[in-house]
Each structure stands twice: as structure tokens, then as C-alpha cells.
Design an enzyme around this catalytic site. Structure first.
Site, mmCIF file in Angstrom:
data_model
loop_
_atom_site.group_PDB
_atom_site.id
_atom_site.type_symbol
_atom_site.label_atom_id
_atom_site.label_comp_id
_atom_site.label_asym_id
_atom_site.label_seq_id
_atom_site.Cartn_x
_atom_site.Cartn_y
_atom_site.Cartn_z
ATOM 1 N N GLY A 77 0.713 -1.262 -0.168
ATOM 2 C CA GLY A 77 -0.091 -0.037 -0.017
ATOM 3 C C GLY A 77 0.995 1.157 0.051
ATOM 4 N N GLY A 80 0.716 8.867 2.927
ATOM 5 C CA GLY A 80 1.151 10.143 2.673
ATOM 6 C C GLY A 80 2.514 10.455 2.759
ATOM 7 N N ARG A 83 5.858 4.416 0.638
ATOM 8 C CA ARG A 83 5.199 3.015 0.156
ATOM 9 C C ARG A 83 5.642 1.915 1.208
ATOM 10 N NH1 ARG A 83 6.669 3.202 -6.364
ATOM 11 N NH2 ARG A 83 5.210 4.975 -6.819
ATOM 12 N N ASP A 197 -3.553 10.340 15.125
ATOM 13 C CA ASP A 197 -3.594 9.947 13.618
ATOM 14 C C ASP A 197 -4.403 8.689 13.857
ATOM 15 O OD1 ASP A 197 -3.476 10.564 11.129
ATOM 16 O OD2 ASP A 197 -1.517 9.691 10.879
HETATM 17 N N1 LIG Z 1 2.746 -3.827 9.187
HETATM 18 C C1 LIG Z 1 1.795 -3.669 8.166
HETATM 19 N N2 LIG Z 1 1.365 -5.053 7.696
HETATM 20 C C2 LIG Z 1 0.634 -5.370 6.556
HETATM 21 N N3 LIG Z 1 0.319 -4.066 5.972
HETATM 22 C C3 LIG Z 1 0.468 -3.061 6.130
HETATM 23 C C4 LIG Z 1 1.504 -2.659 7.688
HETATM 24 N N4 LIG Z 1 1.707 -1.064 7.374
HETATM 25 C C5 LIG Z 1 0.805 -0.688 6.581
HETATM 26 N N5 LIG Z 1 0.242 -1.749 5.678
HETATM 27 C C6 LIG Z 1 -0.497 -1.444 4.536
HETATM 28 O O1 LIG Z 1 -0.107 -0.146 3.913
HETATM 29 C C7 LIG Z 1 -0.900 0.811 3.751
HETATM 30 C C8 LIG Z 1 -0.375 2.014 3.633
HETATM 31 O O2 LIG Z 1 0.154 2.368 4.851
HETATM 32 P P1 LIG Z 1 0.505 3.745 5.342
HETATM 33 O O3 LIG Z 1 0.655 3.954 6.747
HETATM 34 O O4 LIG Z 1 1.765 4.200 4.712
HETATM 35 O O5 LIG Z 1 -0.660 4.596 4.605
HETATM 36 P P2 LIG Z 1 -1.997 4.868 5.226
HETATM 37 O O6 LIG Z 1 -2.205 4.449 6.599
HETATM 38 O O7 LIG Z 1 -2.760 4.422 4.400
HETATM 39 O O8 LIG Z 1 -2.082 6.508 4.927
HETATM 40 P P3 LIG Z 1 -1.200 7.780 5.614
HETATM 41 O O9 LIG Z 1 -0.025 8.020 5.268
HETATM 42 O O10 LIG Z 1 -2.487 8.970 5.581
HETATM 43 O O11 LIG Z 1 -1.338 7.424 7.253
HETATM 44 C C9 LIG Z 1 -2.159 0.453 4.820
HETATM 45 O O12 LIG Z 1 -3.142 0.850 4.480
HETATM 46 C C10 LIG Z 1 -2.102 -1.291 4.804
HETATM 47 O O13 LIG Z 1 -2.773 -1.714 3.917
#
Ligand SMILES: Nc1ncnc2c1ncn2[C@@H]1O[C@H](COP(=O)(O)OP(=O)(O)OP(=O)(O)O)[C@@H](O)[C@H]1O
Ligand SMILES: [Mg+2]
Length: 373
Positions: A77, A80, A83, A197
Site C-alpha cells: 500500500g 502520505g 510506500r 492519527d
Molecule cells: N505492518 C503492516 N502489515 C501489513 N500491511 C501494512 C502494514 N503497514 C501498512 N500496511 C499497508 O500499507 C498501507 C499504507 O500504509 P501507510 O501507513 O503508509 O498509509 P495510510 O495509513 O494508508 O495513510 P497515511 O499516510 O495517511 O497514514 C496500509 O493501508 C496497509 O494496507
């Protein structure tokens, strides 16, 4: 709620970056030289000597190998800040999630440091576990335990047709677990931590749908002594931000309770905090819900249609009552998170069985059709 500095996490990264977090006043201990490699361990030990950092340091090469050079098919995923990739550590064979921060300067750098410090010091079954980090040259990466079911957002909104909807019991289990994670930050951590957050995409789920809070880059140490709030530049995500925080920048533990109320509403209704695809009066979940809270007969209209009536009427009523208290305009009218935990733990213990318990009549209320289900 229409504060510009509150961010609109929704679909696209560009929008996220544009809207997301604004730079806070940076405490001097967190000021780091930008183009230098970062020594998080020494920063932590300067910070009052409490900083035992359990997290492992990785080289960039190790993490590149783990993700097959950040190959597109390992991408989990994108948020902000960068990746997130699925990876396998060569040394331990452990499957992990690796977040590669965009190399865009101070903002990401500061949040990287806060994230490492916070997650190194805070440990709870409902907080994601930080395995390590990499601060190699200008690369900033965070290595977390892999949460196989992704985020709560992935299970509530825009579901592909083949994906199972969450049932009522699982929803209550997720809500009570997330509340426990927040309770740990507010009541067990000393000084308390304001998470700032809380939203569905930051609640990650393991293989048994156990929820864990993630993303601590915005977390703040809460007020100490007689102080009731900390003053800070407004940051967070549009739709989840408490109104008084959005307007004044005064951050309290009750700001998190408001965001928790929004998440709970999303869990119950299946609606997004902000949904521009709905009719204008339904864009904002809290604004849509407020008049409905006043009339108990309208509660069944608020249940997620994807539940197909399979929920306990009393449980729905109680869960909505908790959500309504959390999203009250006045922060001092909102409950303490410990009381929310008590209520939701009870609700989660009341298992609903559609085979033996009444199924509610489908509601006719959803005035805007669910666009993408
Ligand atoms: N530890 C993890 N295990 C599995 N998937 C994860 C993990 N951390 C993040 N993800 C996946 O990656 C995606 C992106 O996470 P990220 O925290 O970068 O952004 P977000 O939470 O969607 O947005 P923001 O940056 O606004 O907080 C998540 O929605 C999730 O699906
Ligand atoms: Mg996140």
C-alpha cells in the site's frame, strides 16, 4: 472540521501529501540535520536516558534484498509518507512490512524519528511492533511486524466483490481492541501519549482480526502537571480531527477520543469519515449521524447494510451510544477512553449468533446508494 491543515486521506497519494501533515514546531531535541545519517539511538539516550531502543538497525541493502529490490508485486500500500512493501528478512526468514519514506525532507525525517522513539518505548498487544529501522544516507525505512489482513479500511470500504464483509462480532472485537491500544497510550504510558492519527487505515489486523494501532509519527507527549492541553500546529486527517483541535490547535487526550468515535461510527455504519460520492448532507459522517443519534427509532437506519440485519438490536444501540458520546462537540463531555474500553469490552463479549438470534429487518434508510459495493 474544514481546517486546511487537517489532512484528507482518501484515495490518492498526491492528495494525501498535499493535505496531510503540516510541520509542527519542532522541539530542539528532535531537530536533526537533514542530509546526515541519523543516529536514532544516540538521540534517544539524550532524551532523558530512558531510551532503550530495542529496534534493530538494518542496512539499506538488507531491506532491498528482503523486498526483491522494492519490486512492485511486493507493494502492500501507499500512504502520505511513502510506500509499504512486504518483505522477508534473509537473516531470520521473518516476514515483515517495510515502509520506505519519501526522501522529501524535514517533515518525513521528524516523523521517522518520533515513530522509532515512540514504538521503541511503547509495547502493547494492540500496538504494532516495530522490528527495526534503516537510516542509511538519506534513506529512511521502518520495519514492522507483518499484519496479514491489512488495515481496517481495507475491510470496511470499497470491498471487492469476493471479499468477506466483517460480521458484527468481529467489528466489536476490533473496536474494543483499538480502544485498548488507545487506553494504553492515554492511561498507562507516562507521560501520556496523544496519538493524533487514529483512523481506519492506521488500524492494522493480524490473521485473527486482532487490531493494532500503527503510525506514530504524529504522536505527541500529552499534557503533564496541571496543564490540560498541549498547543501544536494542527495535523491529522480531515474527517477524524476533533473540531476544537482543528480550530484552536489545542490538543488533549479527548481529541483522540473524538477520532475514536469517528472510527467506531465507520465500523458500525460501514460509511467513510468523509465520502464525497454521497449526497451533500451525507459527506461528513459525524454531521450525518448527529441528528439520527437523537431518535432511537432511527438507529437501525445507521447499521451497515452489509451486515444484512445480522446484529443485535441492543448491541447496535449501545455501540451507537458510545460513538455518540465520543464525537460530542464539547471535549469535556466526551468519555475517558478507559470508560469506552469498559463499554466495548462488554459489547464484544456479547456474541451475536444469527442462527439463534433475531435478524433485524433490512433498513430502508440508506438514502444514497453505496457507490462501489
Ligand atoms: N505492518 C503492516 N502489515 C501489513 N500491511 C501494512 C502494514 N503497514 C501498512 N500496511 C499497508 O500499507 C498501507 C499504507 O500504509 P501507510 O501507513 O503508509 O498509509 P495510510 O495509513 O494508508 O495513510 P497515511 O499516510 O495517511 O497514514 C496500509 O493501508 C496497509 O494496507
Ligand atoms: Mg498508516
Amino acid at each position: 472540521m474544514g481546517c486546511l491543515l487537517c489532512s484528507g486521506k482518501s484515495k490518492k497519494k498526491a492528495k494525501k501529501q498535499q493535505n496531510k501533515k503540516s510541520i509542527d514546531q519542532i522541539p530542539s531535541r528532535e531537530k536533526l540535520k537533514l542530509n546526515q545519517s541519523l543516529d536514532v539511538k544516540s538521540e534517544a539516550s539524550k532524551d532523558g536516558g530512558c531510551g532503550h531502543i530495542a529496534a534493530h538497525t538494518f542496512t539499506f541493502r538488507e531491506l532491498a534484498t528482503a523486498t526483491k529490490n522494492f519490486r512492485a508485486d511486493c507493494l502492500l500500500g501507499e500512504g502520505g509518507f511513502g510506500r509499504v512493501y512486504k518483505g522477508r528478512l534473509e537473516s531470520t526468514h521473518q516476514v515483515v512490512a517495510i515502509k520506505q519514506l519519501d526522501r522529501n525532507g524535514l517533515q518525513g525525517n521528524r516523523e521517522f524519528l518520533v515513530e522509532v522513539l515512540m514504538l521503541s518505548l511503547l509495547h502493547h498487544p494492540n500496538l504494532v511492533n516495530l522490528i527495526g529501522y534503516c537510516a542509511d544516507g538519506d534513506q529512511r525505512l521502518l520495519v514492522y511486524e507483518y499484519m496479514s489482513l491489512g488495515s481496517l479500511e481495507d475491510h470496511l470500504h470499497d470491498l471487492p466483490p469476493d471479499k468477506n464483509r466483517l460480521d458484527w462480532n468481529t467489528r466489536m472485537k476490533i473496536a474494543s481492541g483499538a480502544a485498548k491500544g488507545l487506553e494504553y497510550l492515554h492511561d498507562k504510558a507516562n507521560p501520556p501519549v496523544i496519538y493524533r492519527d487514529l483512523k481506519c487505515s492506521n488500524i492494522l489486523l493480524d490473521e485473527a482480526y486482532r487490531p493494532k494501532l500503527s503510525d506514530f509519527g504524529l504522536a505527541k507527549l500529552g499534557p503533564v502537571g496541571d496543564n490540560t492541553h498541549v498547543s501544536t500546529r494542527v495535523m491529522g486527517t480531515y474527517g477524524y480531527c476533533a473540531p476544537e483541535y482543528a480550530m484552536t490547535g489545542q490538543l488533549t487526550l479527548k481529541s483522540d477520543v473524538y477520532s475514536f468515535g469517528v472510527v467506531l461510527l465507520e465500523i458500525i455504519t460501514g460509511r467513510k469519515a468523509i465520502d464525497d460520492s454521497r449526497a451533500a448532507e451525507e459527506h461528513n459522517l459525524v454531521a450525518w449521524a448527529r441528528p439520527l443519534f437523537k431518535d432511537r427509532r432511527k438507529f437501525s437506519q445507521m447499521a451497515d447494510p452489509m451486515l444484512q440485519g445480522q446484529y443485535p438490536a441492543r448491541g447496535l444501540y449501545q455501540a451507537l451510544a458510545v460513538a455518540a458520546m465520543c464525537v460530542q462537540e464539547q471535549p469535556n463531555m466526551r468519555p475517558l477512553i478507559a470508560d469506552v474500553v469498559t463499554a466495548l469490552t462488554y459489547l464484544a463479549s456479547q456474541k451475536y449468533n444469527p442462527e439463534t438470534m433475531p435478524v433485524q429487518r433490512p433498513s430502508s434508510a440508506s438514502s444514497t446508494p453505496r457507490m462501489r459495493r
